[in-house]
Motif scaffolding. Structure first.
Motif, short mmCIF file in Angstrom:
data_model
loop_
_atom_site.label_atom_id
_atom_site.label_comp_id
_atom_site.label_asym_id
_atom_site.label_seq_id
_atom_site.Cartn_x
_atom_site.Cartn_y
_atom_site.Cartn_z
N VAL A 18 2.98 6.45 9.34
CA VAL A 18 3.14 5.37 10.31
C VAL A 18 1.76 4.85 10.73
N ASP A 19 0.79 5.75 10.86
CA ASP A 19 -0.57 5.33 11.21
C ASP A 19 -1.12 4.42 10.11
N PHE A 20 -0.91 4.84 8.86
CA PHE A 20 -1.37 4.04 7.72
C PHE A 20 -0.72 2.66 7.74
N LEU A 21 0.60 2.63 7.98
CA LEU A 21 1.34 1.36 7.96
C LEU A 21 0.93 0.45 9.12
N SER A 22 0.39 1.05 10.18
CA SER A 22 -0.01 0.26 11.34
C SER A 22 -1.45 -0.25 11.22
N GLY B 42 0.78 -1.23 0.00
CA GLY B 42 0.00 0.00 0.00
C GLY B 42 0.81 1.29 0.00
N LEU B 43 2.13 1.21 0.09
CA LEU B 43 2.92 2.43 0.12
C LEU B 43 2.70 3.26 -1.14
N GLU B 44 2.69 2.59 -2.26
CA GLU B 44 2.57 3.33 -3.52
C GLU B 44 1.16 3.88 -3.68
N GLN B 45 0.19 3.05 -3.28
CA GLN B 45 -1.20 3.49 -3.35
C GLN B 45 -1.40 4.73 -2.47
N ALA C 77 0.76 6.99 -1.68
CA ALA C 77 1.33 8.17 -2.31
C ALA C 77 0.35 8.74 -3.33
N ARG C 78 -0.28 7.86 -4.12
CA ARG C 78 -1.23 8.34 -5.14
C ARG C 78 -2.47 8.95 -4.49
N ASP C 79 -3.02 8.22 -3.51
CA ASP C 79 -4.26 8.68 -2.88
C ASP C 79 -4.09 10.03 -2.20
N ASN C 80 -2.95 10.22 -1.55
CA ASN C 80 -2.76 11.44 -0.77
C ASN C 80 -2.00 12.51 -1.54
#
Lengths: 292, 373
Positions: free
Chosen positions: B301-305, B64-67, B69-72
């Motif tokens: 970090v919140d997203f990754l958690s 989801g890291l790349e997603q 970046a696109r979403d935000n």
């Protein structure tokens, strides 16, 4: 010659040297100095650098039986590798120099150089494939009925030395071949026409004249073997008491950078000292043999 | 675990590490490393994150890291690397405009960086998902009421074994001494993460603790009995995999996710969570003190958690995760031990004791198992 021309001559070589010197300063001298500075740093319990300087890392190196023993083993293994390489290099160099056909000589050179063109890792893994318990050597021996259970050929010092010799042989052959090629063909013929037999000619004419070549090869192989860590790590396994393995562990696994720096500089200094002594001996020998 | 990158690939990194360490050496008071440009003051449009290279990077990108970046519509700069390099760089910046906002650290690096004051304490106010993470894991990163890391994936060191070559599968750390495996056991040195974890697991299995010297002596005495029974002493994941693939080693301490990945690739290999406790090798997110893009770092970090990201990272890496809501896929459900009950039994290395002693232990370890075999 005019004065301007002489002055021009004296700066020209320096100008030509500048790019190379800058390169050396940027990528050898400067990192070396920084490494030396790093080796004088102290660390705290979590191995973070402290702002103080001392010789504590060197004291650790020179008061530890483990590191000193590893240094001794490293030098001994490097010396043995150099010796084996020079012994094996002689017949190879002889063949290279005395092959008349140019095409064949090219083929021989390609065979000699080709190991240097493959990566150390690939060569090392090839040795693992050969020497593993279910590797080629054990398979063949088992099929021939020579052994019942596989021999432990890997992960010991013998395997390391065998792999070193294979990797470093070309570095011994090339200077020896140069040295052999420089001997005028008339010399051995003169020796034999004066009544010396083939053996006498070899030991009293050819061999002494190639000593400088052998020494050059030995110095190169020694220095390379003393500093290599990939081969011993992959083939020898962790238990080999070799200093380069210690340095690798301190730098990359434990992350005690000052200790790694101190160990590296110690190894560098000792290797350089031995190489200097060897090249001094080589010069003396040349003076004795060639009289200049 | 993944931070122990193969030696060869590491050489350029080493150069950078040394250079950074030296920058730290020469200039504790100097402003900054030259390449760090002046940051925009408040809201920024980017965030720099350090992740482990190879499959790890692939999995975290896919998770989801790349997603994100696109979403935000934010520039997420992903830099592959490893603990030693990041530690040196954080140390070099000393909390003043570091080159990374977020990096992934093993527990020992979290402890070292936190002790040196290089980490931004994390608060649930800024990172709501922090409350979802298993408390027994998070408490390991809490000191004096401050949390320094958001645990992510939990590698558990247990026993990997060749199912086709071993008749009785191992169940406990002490089974490595089983005469059936003689000549086919591989263990790593304490200088390598898996080796130190095994060392801690063994000490624990013998009823001791790393901080008691007498207990450590007992561990070494036990190790000496393995002399002649151990065939190899691998120092990297590559070496362990080669040993297992070639059948030279039948039993070797290794991480669960790595073993499940080998299984997936077709190797006949099994994994046992030792009854006397698997040992943790966790990957954890930390935010650098003085991070130039702090607001974005908190959000990321919140997203990754979140359980969603963690679930998809688990699908790729086959590791257990730290968010309590993660729904594992069918394939992993029967395999990986997760949940507060299992995590409570995990053994965590006391790095405050271990770090200063590793070099010494490594020497003793080599002596116990026979110098210059």
């Amino acid at each position: 010659m005019s004065r301007a021309a002489i002055a021009g001559r004296s700066w020209f070589p320096w100008l030509m040297l500048t790019p190379g010197m800058l390169f050396l300063i940027a990528f050898l001298v400067a990192p070396g100095l920084l490494l030396a500075a790093l080796s004088l740093r102290d660390v705290d319990g979590m191995l973070m650098l402290l702002p103080t300087y001392s010789f504590s890392q060197y004291i650790k190196v020179f008061t530890s039986a483990g590191y000193l023993g590893a240094l001794g083993t490293t030098l001994w293994v490097a010396a043995l590798t150099a010796l084996l390489c020079v012994l094996l290099a002689w017949p190879a160099a002889w063949l290279l120099v005395n092959t008349r056909s140019r095409a064949w000589r090219t083929v021989l050179y390609v065979i000699l150089i080709s190991p240097l063109l493959t990566s150390v890792v690939i060569r090392t893994f090839a040795w693992i494939v050969l020497l593993a318990q279910n590797g080629l050597v054990n398979d063949v021996l088992r099929k021939l009925g020579v052994i019942d259970s596989p021999l432990a050929l890997l992960w010991n010092m013998k395997a390391v030395i065998v792999a070193y010799v294979q990797v470093m042989l070309p570095f011994a052959v090339l200077p020896l071949a140069t040295s052999l090629g420089e001997i005028p063909p008339a010399l051995p013929r003169a020796s034999q026409s004066l009544g010396a037999g083939a053996r006498h000619t070899f030991f009293h004419v050819l061999l002494p004249l190639t000593v400088p070549g052998m020494m050059s090869g030995a110095i190169i192989v020694f220095a390379l073997a003393a500093g290599s860590y990939v081969t011993p790590l992959l083939i020898g396994g962790r238990l080999q008491p070799l200093l380069p393995i210690n340095i690798y562990q301190q730098a990359l696994q434990i992350a005690d950078l000052p200790l790694a720096a101190a160990l590296s500089l110690t190894l560098l200094a000792v290797t350089a000292l031995i190489a200097a002594v060897m090249s001094r001996l080589q010069k003396q020998w040349e003076r004795r043999v060639y009289g200049h | 675990m993944e931070n122990t990158v193969k030696s060869i690939r590491f050489i350029p990194t080493l150069a950078i590490t040394l250079a950074a360490a030296i920058l730290a050496a020469c200039g504790d008071k100097k402003p900054e490393a030259p390449q760090a440009s002046a940051p925009a003051p408040a809201a920024t449009d980017k965030v720099v994150i350090g992740v482990y290279g190879g499959d790890w990077e692939k999995n975290i990108r896919a998770a989801g890291l790349e997603q994100y970046a696109r979403d935000n519509k934010i520039n997420v700069e992903i830099v592959p690397g490893a603990d030693a390099e990041w530690l040196a760089k954080l140390r070099a910046s000393n909390g003043n405009n570091p080159q990374y906002d977020i990096v992934v650290f093993q527990p020992d690096s979290v402890q070292r960086a936190a002790a040196a004051g290089l980490l931004q304490p994390l608060e649930a106010g800024n990172i709501p998902n922090l409350a979802k993470l298993y408390p027994s894991v998070q408490e390991k990163f809490t000191k004096d009421g401050k949390t320094y890391a958001a645990a992510f994936s939990l590698g558990q060191l247990g026993l990997a074994y060749r199912t086709d070559l071993v008749k009785t599968p191992p169940k406990s750390w002490l089974d490595l001494w089983n005469p059936e495996y003689k000549g086919h056991v591989a263990i790593s040195s304490p200088t390598y993460a898996a080796g130190l974890q095994f060392f801690a697991g063994l000490t624990h299995a013998l009823g001791g603790e790393l901080k008691n010297d007498a207990d450590v002596d007992k561990t070494f005495a036990k190790l000496a009995e393995l002399k002649g029974s151990a065939v190899a002493f691998p120092d990297s994941p590559g070496a362990i995999q080669t040993l297992l693939e070639r059948g030279d080693a039948w039993v070797v301490p290794y991480w669960d996710g790595r073993v499940f990945a080998l299984q997936k690739s077709g190797l006949k290999v099994g994994f046992a969570y030792p009854s006397d406790g698997p040992v943790v090798g966790a990957a954890n997110w930390v935010i650098a003190k003085g991070a130039p893009n702090l607001a974005n770092a908190y959000k990321l970090v919140d997203f990754l958690s979140s359980d969603k990201v963690q679930k998809s990272f688990s699908d790729g890496s086959l590791y257990g995760m730290t968010n309590q809501d993660v729904q594992y896929n069918e394939e992993l459900k029967g395999k990986v031990q997760v949940g507060e009950e299992a995590y409570k039994k995990l053994i965590w290395i006391d790095y405050e004791t271990a770090t200063p002693k590793v070099a010494d232990w490594s020497t003793r370890w080599a002596q116990a198992l026979g110098n210059g075999k």
